[in-house]
Motif scaffolding. Structure first.
Motif: not given
Length: 407
Positions: A361-363, A369-370, A380-381, A385-387
Motif C-alpha cells: 500500500i505504501g508503494i 504522490y510522486a 511520501g515516506l 512511517i505511519v504504517g
C-alpha cells in the motif's frame, strides 16, 4: 389483522435496531469517528477548490444520472426469517399489510443517502448552470419520488415471479433517463418515467390478485442483506452469525505458491495461513481493496500536497488498524488447535503479513504522490512511517491481550 401485521413488523424492527445499536458502538469508535471527520473536512476543502476551476467540457448530467440511478434502486427489506415460511402461512392472506410497512421501512432507511447526494450535487449544478435552481428542484423531487415507486414496482415484480436482473435493468433505464432529462434538457417531461413506472406497477398489481406470497424469494433476499451488514461489521468486531467464504483469485496465485519443504515449520506456518486467508477471503480482501481505491481517487482528486499526505496517512492507519480484526478470525480458528504452537509464533506470522501489506500500500501511495507532486515526492515516506508505527501499536496490544488471556 392489520394491527397484528403492524405489531409483528414493529417487533422485527425493534429487534434489528437493537442489534445495530450494539454493533454501532464498535464501528463508530474514537479512531473511526476522527477519521470520518477529517475525511469530511478534506472533501469539503477539495470540493470547494475544484468548483473554482471546474472543467466545462465534461457531461456532468450524464455521469450524475448514471450514478444516482444506481443509488435510487433501494433494496427491499422485509425482515422476514427462515421460519416464517412455515409459521406465518396461516397469515399469508394478510401479508399485504406487513409488506406495506416493510416498503415504508425500506424507503425511509435509505432516503437519507439521497438527501446527502442532493446536497452535495447542488453546488456543482448551481455553478455550471449560471446559478439557476429551478431545474434542480425538479431533479431533487425525482430523487425522492423514484426510489419509492421503484420499491412498489419491485414488490409486484417479485410477486409475479420475474427475474431480478430484468427489474434492475428496467429501473436503471427509467431512473437514468428521468434524471438526465431533468438535469440536461431541464424539461418537465422528465416525469414521464414516473408515470410509466406507476402504470406498470398498477398493471402487475392487477395481474397479481391470485398470486401466492413469494416466501422463499423474500426470505432469501432479506438474509442476503443482513449477511452483507454482518460482513461490514465484521471488519470492526467479531460477528458470530457470519460464515466464512473463499474465492479463487487466479491473479494472486504467484504470492500463494507452495512453500519449500524446509519452510514447513511453525516459524512459517502462520504467515502462510494469514496470507492465504487474506488473498482467498471474500470479505476482508474486497474491503481493503475498496479502501485503497478510494484513497487513491481522493489523493489524485484533491491535488493538494499537505491534504493528500494526510489522506494517504489516514487510510494507511485505518486499513492496518481494521486488519487487527482479521487476526482474531484466524488465530482462534481451527489450525491453532490442529497444530498447537506458541502464541508468539501466531503474532509473528500476523506481524509479517501486516508489514507486507503496508509495503504494498505504501508503494502505491508513494507512486501516486510522486507523480502528482514530483517536487515533494520524498514526503511520501510518511506513509511508511505511519504504517510502521501503526503495526507496532497493533502488535503491542495483541501481545498484551494474549498475556491477559494466558493469565
Amino acid at each position: 389483522m392489520t394491527v397484528e401485521a403492524k405489531q409483528l413488523f414493529k417487533a422485527r424492527k425493534r429487534e434489528i435496531n437493537k442489534e445495530k445499536q450494539y454493533y454501532n458502538k464498535f464501528i463508530f469508535n474514537g479512531h473511526y469517528s476522527l477519521f470520518l471527520v477529517i475525511m469530511l473536512g478534506a472533501f469539503i476543502l477539495g470540493y470547494g477548490d475544484w468548483l473554482k476551476t471546474i472543467p466545462k467540457q465534461i457531461n456532468y448530467s450524464l455521469i450524475v444520472s448514471v450514478v444516482v440511478a444506481i443509488t435510487s434502486m433501494f433494496p427491499m427489506r422485509t425482515l422476514l426469517k427462515d421460519a416464517d415460511k412455515l409459521f406465518l402461512l396461516p397469515f399469508e392472506k394478510n401479508m399485504t399489510d406487513y409488506i406495506t410497512h416493510s416498503l415504508l421501512y425500506s424507503y425511509f432507511s435509505r432516503i437519507g443517502l439521497q438527501i446527502i447526494i442532493i446536497i452535495v450535487l447542488f453546488p456543482l449544478f448551481y455553478v455550471i448552470n449560471d446559478k439557476t435552481i429551478g431545474f434542480y428542484i425538479l431533479f431533487a423531487l425525482l430523487m425522492l419520488i423514484m426510489p419509492f415507486i421503484g420499491l412498489l414496482l419491485k414488490w409486484q415484480w417479485y410477486t409475479y415471479k420475474l427475474e431480478s436482473w430484468s427489474l434492475h435493468t428496467l429501473l436503471f433505464i427509467f431512473f437514468a433517463s428521468g434524471y438526465y432529462v431533468a438535469l440536461d434538457a431541464k424539461q418537465i417531461s422528465s416525469i414521464i418515467p414516473v408515470i410509466v413506472i406507476v402504470g406498470l406497477t398498477l398493471m402487475l398489481r392487477y395481474q397479481n390478485k391470485h398470486q401466492l406470497f413469494p416466501w422463499e424469494r423474500m426470505i432469501k433476499s432479506e438474509q442476503q442483506h443482513h449477511m452483507n451488514y454482518y460482513k461490514f461489521v465484521n471488519m470492526f468486531t467479531d460477528v458470530k452469525h457470519l460464515k466464512g467464504t473463499a474465492v479463487r483469485r487466479s491473479y494472486l496465485d504467484s504470492i500463494l505458491a507452495t512453500p519449500k519443504s524446509k519452510n514447513f515449520n511453525e516459524n512459517n506456518m502462520y504467515l502462510y495461513l494469514f496470507v492465504r486467508s487474506f488473498a482467498r477471503g471474500k470479505d476482508v480482501f474486497n474491503i481493503i481493496l475498496r479502501l485503497v481505491i478510494i484513497a487513491l481517487i481522493l489523493m489524485i482528486w484533491l491535488h493538494q500536497p499537505v491534504i493528500t499526505l494526510i489522506i494517504g496517512s489516514l487510510f494507511m492507519y485505518v486499513i492496518l488498524l481494521q486488519m487487527a480484526q482479521f487476526y482474531t478470525q484466524q488465530a482462534y480458528g481451527l489450525w491453532p488447535q490442529v497444530w498447537p504452537s506458541p502464541d508468539s509464533k501466531v503474532i509473528q506470522g500476523y506481524e509479517q503479513l501486516l508489514y507486507r501489506l503496508m509495503i504494498i500500500i505504501g508503494i502505491l501511495f508513494l507512486v501516486v504522490y510522486a507523480i502528482t507532486f514530483p517536487l515533494y515526492s520524498y514526503f511520501g515516506l510518511l506513509y511508511f512511517i505511519v504504517g510502521w508505527l501503526t503495526i507496532r501499536n497493533v502488535i503491542k496490544k495483541l501481545k498484551y491481550q494474549e498475556t491477559l488471556l494466558r493469565d
